[in-house]
Design a protein around this motif. Structure first.
Motif, PDB file in Angstrom:
ATOM      1  N   LEU A  61       0.829  -1.202   0.000  1.00 51.23           N
ATOM      2  CA  LEU A  61       0.000   0.000   0.000  1.00 51.23           C
ATOM      3  C   LEU A  61       0.866   1.256   0.000  1.00 51.23           C
ATOM      4  CD1 LEU A  61      -3.004  -0.572   2.431  1.00 51.23           C
ATOM      5  CD2 LEU A  61      -2.679  -1.368   0.091  1.00 51.23           C
ATOM      6  N   ASP A  62       0.489   2.206  -0.830  1.00 55.57           N
ATOM      7  CA  ASP A  62       1.226   3.469  -0.818  1.00 55.57           C
ATOM      8  C   ASP A  62       0.687   4.351   0.320  1.00 55.57           C
ATOM      9  OD1 ASP A  62      -1.090   4.753  -1.700  1.00 55.57           O
ATOM     10  OD2 ASP A  62      -0.484   4.718  -3.808  1.00 55.57           O
ATOM     11  N   ALA A  63       1.277   5.521   0.459  1.00 53.57           N
ATOM     12  CA  ALA A  63       0.937   6.373   1.604  1.00 53.57           C
ATOM     13  C   ALA A  63      -0.536   6.761   1.593  1.00 53.57           C
ATOM     14  CB  ALA A  63       1.832   7.610   1.610  1.00 53.57           C
ATOM     15  N   LYS A  64      -1.059   7.069   0.421  1.00 55.75           N
ATOM     16  CA  LYS A  64      -2.453   7.506   0.339  1.00 55.75           C
ATOM     17  C   LYS A  64      -3.412   6.372   0.709  1.00 55.75           C
ATOM     18  CE  LYS A  64      -5.569  10.020  -2.753  1.00 55.75           C
ATOM     19  NZ  LYS A  64      -6.522   8.921  -3.048  1.00 55.75           N
ATOM     20  N   GLU A  65      -3.122   5.179   0.206  1.00 54.77           N
ATOM     21  CA  GLU A  65      -3.969   4.019   0.533  1.00 54.77           C
ATOM     22  C   GLU A  65      -3.916   3.721   2.041  1.00 54.77           C
ATOM     23  OE1 GLU A  65      -3.625   1.198  -3.433  1.00 54.77           O
ATOM     24  OE2 GLU A  65      -1.823   1.522  -2.252  1.00 54.77           O
ATOM     25  N   SER A  66      -2.726   3.853   2.602  1.00 56.29           N
ATOM     26  CA  SER A  66      -2.566   3.602   4.040  1.00 56.29           C
ATOM     27  C   SER A  66      -3.331   4.653   4.849  1.00 56.29           C
ATOM     28  CB  SER A  66      -1.087   3.637   4.433  1.00 56.29           C
ATOM     29  OG  SER A  66      -0.351   2.724   3.649  1.00 56.29           O
ATOM     30  N   LEU A  67      -3.249   5.888   4.388  1.00 59.51           N
ATOM     31  CA  LEU A  67      -3.946   6.986   5.067  1.00 59.51           C
ATOM     32  C   LEU A  67      -5.456   6.741   5.074  1.00 59.51           C
ATOM     33  CD1 LEU A  67      -3.885   9.864   6.322  1.00 59.51           C
ATOM     34  CD2 LEU A  67      -4.159  10.758   3.994  1.00 59.51           C
ATOM     35  N   GLU A  68      -5.985   6.302   3.950  1.00 62.47           N
ATOM     36  CA  GLU A  68      -7.434   6.056   3.867  1.00 62.47           C
ATOM     37  C   GLU A  68      -7.860   4.986   4.870  1.00 62.47           C
ATOM     38  OE1 GLU A  68      -7.998   5.160  -0.246  1.00 62.47           O
ATOM     39  OE2 GLU A  68      -7.793   7.280  -0.851  1.00 62.47           O
ATOM     40  N   MET A  69      -7.007   3.981   5.002  1.00 64.73           N
ATOM     41  CA  MET A  69      -7.303   2.905   5.948  1.00 64.73           C
ATOM     42  C   MET A  69      -7.310   3.454   7.385  1.00 64.73           C
ATOM     43  SD  MET A  69      -5.427  -0.709   5.529  1.00 64.73           S
ATOM     44  CE  MET A  69      -6.442  -2.143   5.450  1.00 64.73           C
ATOM     45  N   LEU A  70      -6.337   4.329   7.678  1.00 59.18           N
ATOM     46  CA  LEU A  70      -6.255   4.924   9.019  1.00 59.18           C
ATOM     47  C   LEU A  70      -7.479   5.789   9.312  1.00 59.18           C
ATOM     48  CD1 LEU A  70      -2.481   5.934   9.068  1.00 59.18           C
ATOM     49  CD2 LEU A  70      -3.590   4.313  10.617  1.00 59.18           C
ATOM     50  N   ILE A  71      -7.846   6.643   8.353  1.00 59.86           N
ATOM     51  CA  ILE A  71      -8.949   7.578   8.601  1.00 59.86           C
ATOM     52  C   ILE A  71     -10.253   6.820   8.862  1.00 59.86           C
ATOM     53  CG2 ILE A  71     -10.374   9.414   7.588  1.00 59.86           C
ATOM     54  CD1 ILE A  71      -7.846  10.387   6.122  1.00 59.86           C
ATOM     55  N   ARG A  72     -10.469   5.731   8.118  1.00 60.80           N
ATOM     56  CA  ARG A  72     -11.689   4.945   8.342  1.00 60.80           C
ATOM     57  C   ARG A  72     -11.746   4.463   9.790  1.00 60.80           C
ATOM     58  NH1 ARG A  72     -12.339   0.243   4.262  1.00 60.80           N
ATOM     59  NH2 ARG A  72     -10.490  -0.469   5.329  1.00 60.80           N
ATOM     60  N   ASP A  73     -10.594   4.011  10.320  1.00 61.81           N
ATOM     61  CA  ASP A  73     -10.592   3.550  11.714  1.00 61.81           C
ATOM     62  C   ASP A  73     -10.680   4.707  12.706  1.00 61.81           C
ATOM     63  OD1 ASP A  73     -10.538   0.639  11.873  1.00 61.81           O
ATOM     64  OD2 ASP A  73      -8.695   0.778  10.714  1.00 61.81           O
ATOM     65  N   PHE A  74     -10.091   5.847  12.394  1.00 56.39           N
ATOM     66  CA  PHE A  74     -10.200   7.011  13.291  1.00 56.39           C
ATOM     67  C   PHE A  74     -11.676   7.357  13.517  1.00 56.39           C
ATOM     68  CE2 PHE A  74      -5.959   9.210  11.831  1.00 56.39           C
ATOM     69  CZ  PHE A  74      -5.249   8.125  12.296  1.00 56.39           C
ATOM     70  N   LYS A  75     -12.418   7.384  12.407  1.00 60.69           N
ATOM     71  CA  LYS A  75     -13.835   7.768  12.499  1.00 60.69           C
ATOM     72  C   LYS A  75     -14.614   6.773  13.335  1.00 60.69           C
ATOM     73  CE  LYS A  75     -14.107  10.107   8.020  1.00 60.69           C
ATOM     74  NZ  LYS A  75     -14.562   9.983   6.628  1.00 60.69           N
ATOM     75  N   LEU A  76     -14.342   5.502  13.094  1.00 58.70           N
ATOM     76  CA  LEU A  76     -15.074   4.468  13.813  1.00 58.70           C
ATOM     77  C   LEU A  76     -14.685   4.460  15.295  1.00 58.70           C
ATOM     78  CD1 LEU A  76     -17.083   2.188  13.687  1.00 58.70           C
ATOM     79  CD2 LEU A  76     -15.351   0.751  12.585  1.00 58.70           C
ATOM     80  N   ALA A  77     -13.390   4.610  15.571  1.00 54.56           N
ATOM     81  CA  ALA A  77     -12.931   4.645  16.967  1.00 54.56           C
ATOM     82  C   ALA A  77     -13.586   5.813  17.703  1.00 54.56           C
ATOM     83  CB  ALA A  77     -11.404   4.768  17.014  1.00 54.56           C
ATOM     84  N   ASN A  78     -13.640   6.945  17.027  1.00 54.28           N
ATOM     85  CA  ASN A  78     -14.246   8.133  17.616  1.00 54.28           C
ATOM     86  C   ASN A  78     -15.730   7.907  17.914  1.00 54.28           C
ATOM     87  OD1 ASN A  78     -15.909  10.767  16.853  1.00 54.28           O
ATOM     88  ND2 ASN A  78     -14.012  11.409  17.842  1.00 54.28           N
TER      89      ASN A  78
END
Lengths: 141, 293
Positions: free
Chosen positions: B92-109
């Protein structure tokens, strides 16, 4: 709830098409790992029943209600096979299996990015064949 | 409320119930066990314990909050992954990795978590993280701030506290000045008894442990959560492989504030009564060491 064994008794049966013809057989498996993973990370293995091998590429997996070939699973990056829902493995075999006992075997692998590639990668899987899950089960219908 | 106490606090990672979850145990059972222990924090693994992850229903989220309230348990740590090798054809490149992180940030929040155990992909057998981690973690920092979550890679045996990996993470934290990236320390790094001589690649060759508890001190300000890893609790409430007394003394004496999440890693996993008893023994030990009434 699921059975503790990976291969589940419930769901082992012959598969029929819309005209009632038996086109193969199917059984359910639960996820053996502690987390679910994206479908693109799974590597379905061969199915062996009573010593007869059905190559993985000719089987399909039904996950969350959608049927995939192994090649199709590689493209699905936003859907998980979770730990709390069984997947149904379907095998084509005209006439299906006979009523009674069958020795069912399946293996599969999955890519885990936090496990060193030397032991967890397609290259490593080719080097170290998976230990299959096996279960003797009764087919009624 | 007990949950607002400052200091090392007891919690449980639902990972400990691996092999039971979905078979003879559901999420509410885990909450009941945690409540029985008088523990106040829960760690879940997003990809294991959130029904229909990454898209839980509103009903499921409501149930989550109802369980937290009913059993007086705080969402303590949210385990998630950057699955770098998700695709067969490329990392995964940086952008793909970032998208994965943001999805979890929202759900964790949405589920009330402020601390994340962020598992990165590795490239070798000493668990060196993927080469582009700095790039996508840096891109993720503003989103972590927005969703009020702290990403914490886990420092896990055979990684030592005194290691290039930890130095690199600390350097990143200090250079960026971020409060949204820190560390999760797994107590397994202090393991000093190795039944059957089982060691890991990259461990000290003289048989010593990866890390010593006093080495925590300079890192404490970056540690947002710990994994109270344990392998075997004896009947007299001692962990036979990991020096808990010294570890908890360092955390307590230095006023570290956060959850220690029980993570059972011993044998007979998935055996309902056995794992429960091991966790109960561990919490007797931790209560004593913390001086809890």
């Amino acid at each position: 709830m699921l059975e503790r064994e990976i291969i589940q008794t419930r769901g082992f049966k012959n598969t029929k098409d819309e005209n009632g013809n038996v086109t193969g057989f199917e059984f359910r498996i639960r996820n053996s790992y502690y987390r679910g993973a994206w479908l693109s990370m799974y590597r379905p293995g061969d199915v062996v029943v009573d010593g007869v091998t059905y190559p993985a590429a000719e089987t399909t997996w039904v996950v969350n209600g959608i049927e995939y070939t192994p090649a199709e699973m590689l493209e699905v990056e936003d859907e998980q096979w979770p730990i709390d829902k069984a997947a149904t493995v379907k095998v084509k075999k005209a006439g299906g299996l006979e009523m009674g006992y069958h020795d069912v075997e399946i293996s599969y692998r999955f890519i885990m990015s936090y496990i060193p590639p030397i032991v967890n990668s397609d290259e490593a899987f080719a080097r170290m064949p998976a230990k299959p899950y096996t279960r003797r089960m009764i087919l009624v219908n | 409320m007990a949950n607002e106490k400052i200091g090392p606090k007891r919690g449980v990672s639902v990972y400990s119930y691996t092999g039971q979850f979905g078979i003879d145990m559901d999420l509410e059972d885990a909450f009941i066990e945690i409540n029985d222990l008088g523990a106040t924090g829960i760690e879940i693994l997003a990809n294991a314990h959130i029904e229909n992850y990454p898209n839980p229903t509103d009903e499921w989220v409501d149930k989550w909050w109802a369980l937290c309230n009913k059993y007086n348990v705080t969402p303590g740590e949210y385990g998630h992954w950057v699955d770098s090798r998700r695709r067969k054809d490329h990392t995964l490149d940086a952008k793909e990795s970032l998208e994965m992180l943001i999805r979890d940030f929202k759900l964790a929040n949405r589920l009330g978590f402020k601390v994340l155990r962020t598992k990165l992909g590795v490239i070798d057998d000493t668990l060196t993280p993927v080469e582009n981690w700095r790039e996508f973690i840096k891109m993720a920092l503003p989103y972590a701030e927005k969703y009020d979550v702290r990403m914490c890679p886990e420092i896990h045996i055979p990684t030592a506290l005194k290691s290039k990996m930890v130095d690199d993470y600390v350097e990143f934290i200090e250079q960026t000045g971020t409060k949204y990236f820190g560390l999760n320390i797994d107590f397994g790094t202090f393991q000093n008894v190795f039944p059957n001589g089982r060691r890991y690649p990259g461990m000290p060759e003289d048989g010593s442990p990866c890390s010593y508890p006093e080495e925590l001190v300079p890192l404490l300000k970056y540690i947002y959560c710990c994994h109270a890893k344990f392998n075997e609790m004896s009947e007299d409430f001692k962990e036979v492989t990991i020096p808990y007394e010294e570890i908890l003394k360092v955390l307590k004496d230095n006023n570290w504030n956060g959850f220690m999440m029980s993570e059972y890693e011993g044998p007979r996993r998935g055996e309902a009564g056995y794992v429960t008893e091991q966790i109960r023994r561990q919490h007797v030990m931790m209560k004593r060491l913390l001086g809890e009434e």
